[in-house]
Design an enzyme around this catalytic site. Structure first.
Site, PDB file in Angstrom:
ATOM      1  N   CYS A 109     -19.422  33.678  15.137  1.00  0.00           N
ATOM      2  CA  CYS A 109     -20.245  34.401  14.170  1.00  0.00           C
ATOM      3  C   CYS A 109     -19.853  35.869  14.100  1.00  0.00           C
ATOM      4  O   CYS A 109     -19.265  36.418  15.038  1.00  0.00           O
ATOM      5  CB  CYS A 109     -21.723  34.318  14.542  1.00  0.00           C
ATOM      6  SG  CYS A 109     -22.364  32.642  14.610  1.00  0.00           S
ATOM      7  N   GLY A 129     -16.631  33.479  10.943  1.00  0.00           N
ATOM      8  CA  GLY A 129     -17.492  32.366  10.572  1.00  0.00           C
ATOM      9  C   GLY A 129     -17.405  32.073   9.097  1.00  0.00           C
ATOM     10  O   GLY A 129     -17.555  32.988   8.287  1.00  0.00           O
ATOM     11  N   TYR A 150      -7.212  35.571  20.196  1.00  0.00           N
ATOM     12  CA  TYR A 150      -7.277  34.849  18.933  1.00  0.00           C
ATOM     13  C   TYR A 150      -8.340  35.333  17.968  1.00  0.00           C
ATOM     14  O   TYR A 150      -8.081  35.515  16.792  1.00  0.00           O
ATOM     15  CB  TYR A 150      -7.508  33.359  19.237  1.00  0.00           C
ATOM     16  CG  TYR A 150      -7.712  32.493  18.016  1.00  0.00           C
ATOM     17  CD1 TYR A 150      -6.634  32.123  17.211  1.00  0.00           C
ATOM     18  CD2 TYR A 150      -8.981  32.037  17.661  1.00  0.00           C
ATOM     19  CE1 TYR A 150      -6.814  31.329  16.091  1.00  0.00           C
ATOM     20  CE2 TYR A 150      -9.171  31.232  16.542  1.00  0.00           C
ATOM     21  CZ  TYR A 150      -8.087  30.885  15.765  1.00  0.00           C
ATOM     22  OH  TYR A 150      -8.265  30.104  14.644  1.00  0.00           O
TER      23      TYR A 150
END
Length: 462
Positions: free
Chosen positions: A5, A31, A248
């Site tokens: 998120c 997200g 990442y």
């Protein structure tokens, strides 16, 4: 590995909703399932939420109705709760005895199920299934008198990861869990205070980065005044910032945990080149997260860098694959090699991680079909052996190839000529900290706080 998120908030700006829209746009990578914005004009909170990307959820008409000077926004990828329920879209907005509040949460509360069961026994009724809704009920049910005291009481009961924005009719509050798992930054825009998961959101709107919200800190903005508090009982919590943010999740143009993501990723590649050198003709990344470490590997090894794989950026999250032939085509939908670059070349391929190994094997086969003579795989993180319970949607341990196979066995499975992973020590050194300041549980299984069995059993059933 999947994103979780992104949160954004702004205080004291007549265009609060529009700036929040832009902030969420910059945080879209965190997200892609749903997006929402809530605003207050000092008397009433209004909001708009829906499934989809930020650009499809919000149009000019919907933004026009979001009038106010304080706003919070949220991009969601579900790590807890059903992804297809509209009740799980954030910000969560509620009315209660003392007014309204809206919350936007990034992270995962590991004792949420235990807390929810207790709250339900006491009569609480939940609309959705997210751990974030537990926070709302804890605030509302607190016996403390003032709102800040209620919030502190609620936060002191939580275990796990939360970078949280809470908006009342007149306040904006930012809070970060005592372990500091997820990033949360504070900035300034022409007299307005802004918060965001990453600084790339500040860059888009022209805001200036001030500092990070510290682990265990609660920042309150009311009547133009900024106050800072510490969550009770967090004095002995070990700082455990998620190192995988650097690998990442975060955008390379962001600064998180006080460090440039771009510079850290490039250093990953440089250290990887020193730890696992190889004679080769080209260094190529698996785009996009492999690009920056591949640059570092190329610079350190003096092997030329080329974009031997081109990514199609217009592929959606779903790709229908009715049979095996179509499944094999799946990787080509996203990545396509350039045979003219690869023919008869010894290639070093840089990727951020190997999860199950199936994608890596397909990429290596594709490169060989394009004419590569040798394919050497290098990974800019250590082997991922353990699931995450603090806000990343990882596969279960039996689906992580490194949990049950040696590096030699993985190399054979993915059909590479050689395979090398960045060492954990090299990763921490590149991130500029010491092991005690990061959560490395996905690599070594050393979780910074105990995870209830109900959570681990739930994860195994996924």
């Amino acid at each position: 590995m999947k994103e979780y998120c992104g949160v954004f908030g702004i205080y004291n700006n007549p265009n609060a909703a529009y700036y929040t829209y832009l902030g969420l746009y910059a945080l879209q990578h965190r997200g892609q399932e749903s997006a929402g914005i809530a605003v207050t004009n000092g008397e009433r909170i209004t909001y708009y939420r829906d499934f989809g990307l930020v650009s499809s959820v919000f149009k000019n008409e919907s933004l026009k109705h979001l009038t106010g000077f304080v706003a919070v926004g949220h991009n969601r990828y579900s790590t807890s709760g059903a992804s297809d329920s509209p009740d799980n879209i954030q910000p969560i907005v509620v009315s209660y005895k003392y007014g309204q509040m809206a919350i936007a949460h990034n992270g995962n509360i590991v004792n949420a199920l235990e807390l929810r069961e207790k709250l339900e026994e006491e009569g609480s009724i939940f609309r959705g299934t997210t751990d974030s809704e537990v926070i709302v009920h804890l605030i509302v049910k607190s016996k403390k008198r003032k709102f800040l005291e209620k919030l502190m009481d609620a936060l002191s009961k939580l275990k796990g990861a939360y970078s949280l924005l809470v908006m009342t009719n007149k306040k904006l509050i930012a809070a970060r869990d005592p372990w500091g798992f997820r990033p949360l930054c504070m900035g300034e825009l022409d007299g307005s205070i802004v918060f965001a998961s990453e600084t790339c959101a500040f860059d888009l709107i022209g805001a200036k980065y001030i500092r990070d919200v510290e682990p265990g800190e609660v920042v309150v903005i009311e009547n133009g005044e900024i106050s800072s508090y510490q969550i009770p009982g967090c004095e002995n919590c070990k700082k455990s910032q998620c190192v995988f943010e650097f690998v990442y999740f975060a955008r390379p143009d962001s600064k998180i945990f006080g460090k440039s993501v771009y510079e850290v990723r490039k250093e990953f590649g440089k250290i990887l080149a020193r730890e696992y050198p190889v004679k080769a003709d080209l260094v190529i990344p698996v785009p996009d997260s492999g690009v920056v470490p591949a640059l570092g590997y190329s610079q350190e090894s003096r092997i030329p860098f080329e974009m031997g794989l081109i990514r199609n950026h217009y592929v959606g999250r779903t790709f229908i694959k009715p049979d095996q032939k179509m499944r094999d085509i799946g990787v080509r939908v996203k990545l396509n090699p350039i045979p003219e670059l690869l023919k008869n070349k010894r290639i070093v391929v840089i990727d951020d991680s190997i999860v199950r190994g199936t994608t890596s094997r397909k990429i290596i086969r594709m490169l060989r079909e394009a004419g590569a003579k040798e394919v050497h795989m290098r990974i800019s993180s250590p082997p991922t052996k353990w699931p995450c319970y603090f806000g990343i949607d990882t596969p279960t341990r039996d689906q992580l190839i490194a949990s049950s196979h040696s590096i030699e066995e993985i190399c054979k499975y993915i059909e590479a000529d050689s395979l090398g992973y960045l060492s954990l020590e090299g990763m921490i050194r590149a991130a500029g900290g010491n092991k005690d300041s990061f959560c490395t549980a996905c690599f070594d299984g050393n979780y910074p706080l105990s995870v209830p069995e109900t959570i681990t059993r739930q994860a195994e059933k996924k």
